[in-house]
Write an enzyme that holds these catalytic residues in place. Structure first.
Site, PDB file in Angstrom:
ATOM      1  CE  LYS A 225      -1.728  -1.345   3.817  1.00 41.27           C
ATOM      2  NZ  LYS A 225      -2.387  -1.351   5.060  1.00 41.27           N
TER       3      LYS A 225
ATOM      4  CB  THR B 211      -5.129   9.077   7.203  1.00 45.50           C
ATOM      5  OG1 THR B 211      -3.979   9.133   8.067  1.00 45.50           O
ATOM      6  CG2 THR B 211      -5.078  10.022   5.928  1.00 45.50           C
TER       7      THR B 211
ATOM      8  N   GLY C 237      -7.007   4.282  10.545  1.00 44.43           N
ATOM      9  CA  GLY C 237      -7.554   3.277  10.165  1.00 44.43           C
ATOM     10  C   GLY C 237      -7.976   2.944   8.938  1.00 44.43           C
ATOM     11  CB  THR C 238      -6.254   4.416   5.826  1.00 45.21           C
ATOM     12  OG1 THR C 238      -4.909   4.437   6.299  1.00 45.21           O
ATOM     13  CG2 THR C 238      -6.852   5.956   5.618  1.00 45.21           C
ATOM     14  N   GLY C 239      -5.773   1.412   6.936  1.00 47.42           N
ATOM     15  CA  GLY C 239      -5.413   0.354   6.463  1.00 47.42           C
ATOM     16  C   GLY C 239      -6.237  -0.908   6.749  1.00 47.42           C
ATOM     17  CB  CYS C 240      -8.428  -1.316   9.831  1.00 48.23           C
ATOM     18  SG  CYS C 240      -7.022  -1.132  11.309  1.00 48.23           S
TER      19      CYS C 240
HETATM   20  N1  ATP Z   1      -4.511  10.718   1.665  1.00 49.21           N
HETATM   21  C1  ATP Z   1      -5.150   9.639   1.033  1.00 49.21           C
HETATM   22  N2  ATP Z   1      -5.749   9.522  -0.147  1.00 49.21           N
HETATM   23  C2  ATP Z   1      -6.322   8.390  -0.966  1.00 49.21           C
HETATM   24  N3  ATP Z   1      -5.969   7.411  -0.349  1.00 49.21           N
HETATM   25  C3  ATP Z   1      -5.116   7.099   0.602  1.00 49.21           C
HETATM   26  C4  ATP Z   1      -4.627   8.206   1.461  1.00 49.21           C
HETATM   27  N4  ATP Z   1      -3.919   7.778   2.473  1.00 49.21           N
HETATM   28  C5  ATP Z   1      -4.150   6.230   2.395  1.00 49.21           C
HETATM   29  N5  ATP Z   1      -4.658   5.903   1.248  1.00 49.21           N
HETATM   30  C6  ATP Z   1      -4.907   4.578   0.949  1.00 49.21           C
HETATM   31  O1  ATP Z   1      -5.519   3.829   1.971  1.00 49.21           O
HETATM   32  C7  ATP Z   1      -5.053   2.577   1.813  1.00 49.21           C
HETATM   33  C8  ATP Z   1      -4.243   2.198   3.217  1.00 49.21           C
HETATM   34  O2  ATP Z   1      -2.904   2.622   2.964  1.00 49.21           O
HETATM   35  P1  ATP Z   1      -1.905   3.157   4.168  1.00 49.21           P
HETATM   36  O3  ATP Z   1      -0.547   2.971   3.453  1.00 49.21           O
HETATM   37  O4  ATP Z   1      -2.348   4.238   4.762  1.00 49.21           O
HETATM   38  O5  ATP Z   1      -2.298   1.847   5.150  1.00 49.21           O
HETATM   39  P2  ATP Z   1      -1.796   1.823   6.526  1.00 49.21           P
HETATM   40  O6  ATP Z   1      -0.736   2.417   6.927  1.00 49.21           O
HETATM   41  O7  ATP Z   1      -1.824   0.318   6.889  1.00 49.21           O
HETATM   42  O8  ATP Z   1      -2.943   2.310   7.264  1.00 49.21           O
HETATM   43  P3  ATP Z   1      -3.268   2.785   8.841  1.00 49.21           P
HETATM   44  O9  ATP Z   1      -2.943   4.085   9.196  1.00 49.21           O
HETATM   45  O10 ATP Z   1      -4.461   2.110   9.119  1.00 49.21           O
HETATM   46  O11 ATP Z   1      -1.906   1.855   9.700  1.00 49.21           O
HETATM   47  C9  ATP Z   1      -4.273   2.563   0.665  1.00 49.21           C
HETATM   48  O12 ATP Z   1      -5.172   1.927  -0.458  1.00 49.21           O
HETATM   49  C10 ATP Z   1      -3.877   3.984   0.422  1.00 49.21           C
HETATM   50  O13 ATP Z   1      -3.414   4.092  -0.902  1.00 49.21           O
HETATM   51  C1  HMH Z   2      -6.329  -1.748  17.396  1.00 51.82           C
HETATM   52  C2  HMH Z   2      -5.750  -1.403  16.163  1.00 51.82           C
HETATM   53  N1  HMH Z   2      -5.477  -1.954  15.156  1.00 51.82           N
HETATM   54  C3  HMH Z   2      -4.650  -1.390  14.072  1.00 51.82           C
HETATM   55  C4  HMH Z   2      -4.318  -0.134  14.141  1.00 51.82           C
HETATM   56  C5  HMH Z   2      -3.568   0.324  13.029  1.00 51.82           C
HETATM   57  O1  HMH Z   2      -4.107   1.607  12.417  1.00 51.82           O
HETATM   58  C6  HMH Z   2      -4.777   0.638  15.378  1.00 51.82           C
HETATM   59  N2  HMH Z   2      -4.362   1.955  15.632  1.00 51.82           N
HETATM   60  N3  HMH Z   2      -5.248  -0.085  16.475  1.00 51.82           N
END
Ligand code: ATP
Ligand code: HMH
Length: 267
Positions: A173, A204, A206-209
């Site tokens: 990602k 942003t 929780g975007t990954g979850c």
């Molecule tokens: N500002 C943004 N605009 C559009 N898409 C985004 C943005 N930030 C993240 N994404 C998308 O969100 C999804 C999650 O990516 P990201 O790399 O942020 O995950 P993460 O770091 O695991 O998330 P978390 O912050 O929950 O740990 C991907 O598809 C990424 O391209």
């Molecule tokens: C419980 C939990 N899972 C995943 C993440 C990653 O964003 C977080 N901040 N908290």
């Protein structure tokens, strides 16, 4: 109704973890179940405390779920220690869990470690090979592959290496890039980019979850992997673009942005 299980940690502030997963799954019209690996005390500004469940209690949750309502897909998020990782690996194998999407959560958006350092090895050896798809962000792809990831070519190299090593599809990602939000999928010896317009927002959390849960929902509905990722990215972009602004730090997404049947509730 299709069913999705999330195996993850609770975020009491509701933006990430189990809470983000359940909101996402519900928004997809899918039945959500959860096996909780840990309670976290956190909010949009950071993580204050983590309390893991016991391995026995996690096993009981997984047994209750799999012996009654079988999930059509399983999303795995935060699992902080090696014993819990082993319990999940055993259960996935014993119950022959379908459509396993694993988000290898290591560090929160706000910078706190959510995977103990000595558990990274267990996750790599025991859990990654059981996944159909893993969704590392750039720092996670770097930690797992040993490749320094800065450019698009680095994302491609890391994705290819991880797919080969663990025998699963890999979505690297790109949310941590400065100007893009492009993700790279490597599956069956083939690479493919998913392009996303970067949305200018500090919110942003929780975007990954959210992305991994949305992918799991689409797989549960029987869609192919590439379609599932494409649609999940579209859902995520909508939840980000809706402009929800809560909390004093990196705020949560609007998971219900597409709920249109307002006859059941109104402001
Ligand atoms: N500002 C943004 N605009 C559009 N898409 C985004 C943005 N930030 C993240 N994404 C998308 O969100 C999804 C999650 O990516 P990201 O790399 O942020 O995950 P993460 O770091 O695991 O998330 P978390 O912050 O929950 O740990 C991907 O598809 C990424 O391209
Ligand atoms: C419980 C939990 N899972 C995943 C993440 C990653 O964003 C977080 N901040 N908290």
């Amino acid at each position: 109704m299709k069913t999705v299980l999330t195996v993850a940690g609770s975020d009491c502030s509701g933006g990430a973890g189990i809470q983000a997963d359940i909101k996402t799954i519900a928004a997809h019209g899918v039945y959500a179940m959860s096996a909780i690996t840990a309670l976290t005390a956190q909010n949009t500004t950071g993580v204050r405390a983590v309390m893991d469940v016991t391995p026995e209690f996690l096993r009981q949750q997984l047994d209750c779920i799999f012996t009654d309502i079988r999930p059509d897909a399983v999303k795995i998020g935060m699992v902080s220690n090696a014993n819990l990782i082993c319990v999940i690996a055993d259960a996935l194998r014993e119950y022959d869990a379908p459509n396993v999407v694993l988000d290898p959560v290591m560090v929160s958006t706000s910078g706190s470690r959510l995977l103990k350092e000595d558990a990274q090895d267990a996750m790599a050896k025991r859990l990654l090979p059981l996944a159909d798809l893993i969704t590392p962000n750039i720092p996670e792809a770097q930690a797992l592959s040993g490749i320094t990831v800065n450019t698009r070519e680095d994302m491609e190299r890391a994705g290819r290496l991880l797919a080969k090593r663990y025998g699963c599809a890999v979505l690297v990602k790109g949310g941590h890039q400065k100007e893009e939000a492009n993700d790279f999928l490597f599956k069956d010896k083939t690479g493919r980019w998913f392009y996303g317009k970067r949305i200018d927002s500090k919110n942003t959390h929780g975007t990954g979850c959210t992305l991994s849960s949305a992918i799991a929902c689409n797989l549960a509905k029987g869609r192919g992997l590439a379609d599932s990722i494409e649609m999940a990215k579209r859902y995520l972009a909508g939840a980000l673009a809706s402009g929800l602004d809560l909390g004093q730090g990196s705020g949560p997404l609007d998971h219900g942005f597409a709920n249109s049947q307002t006859e059941f509730y109104s402001d």
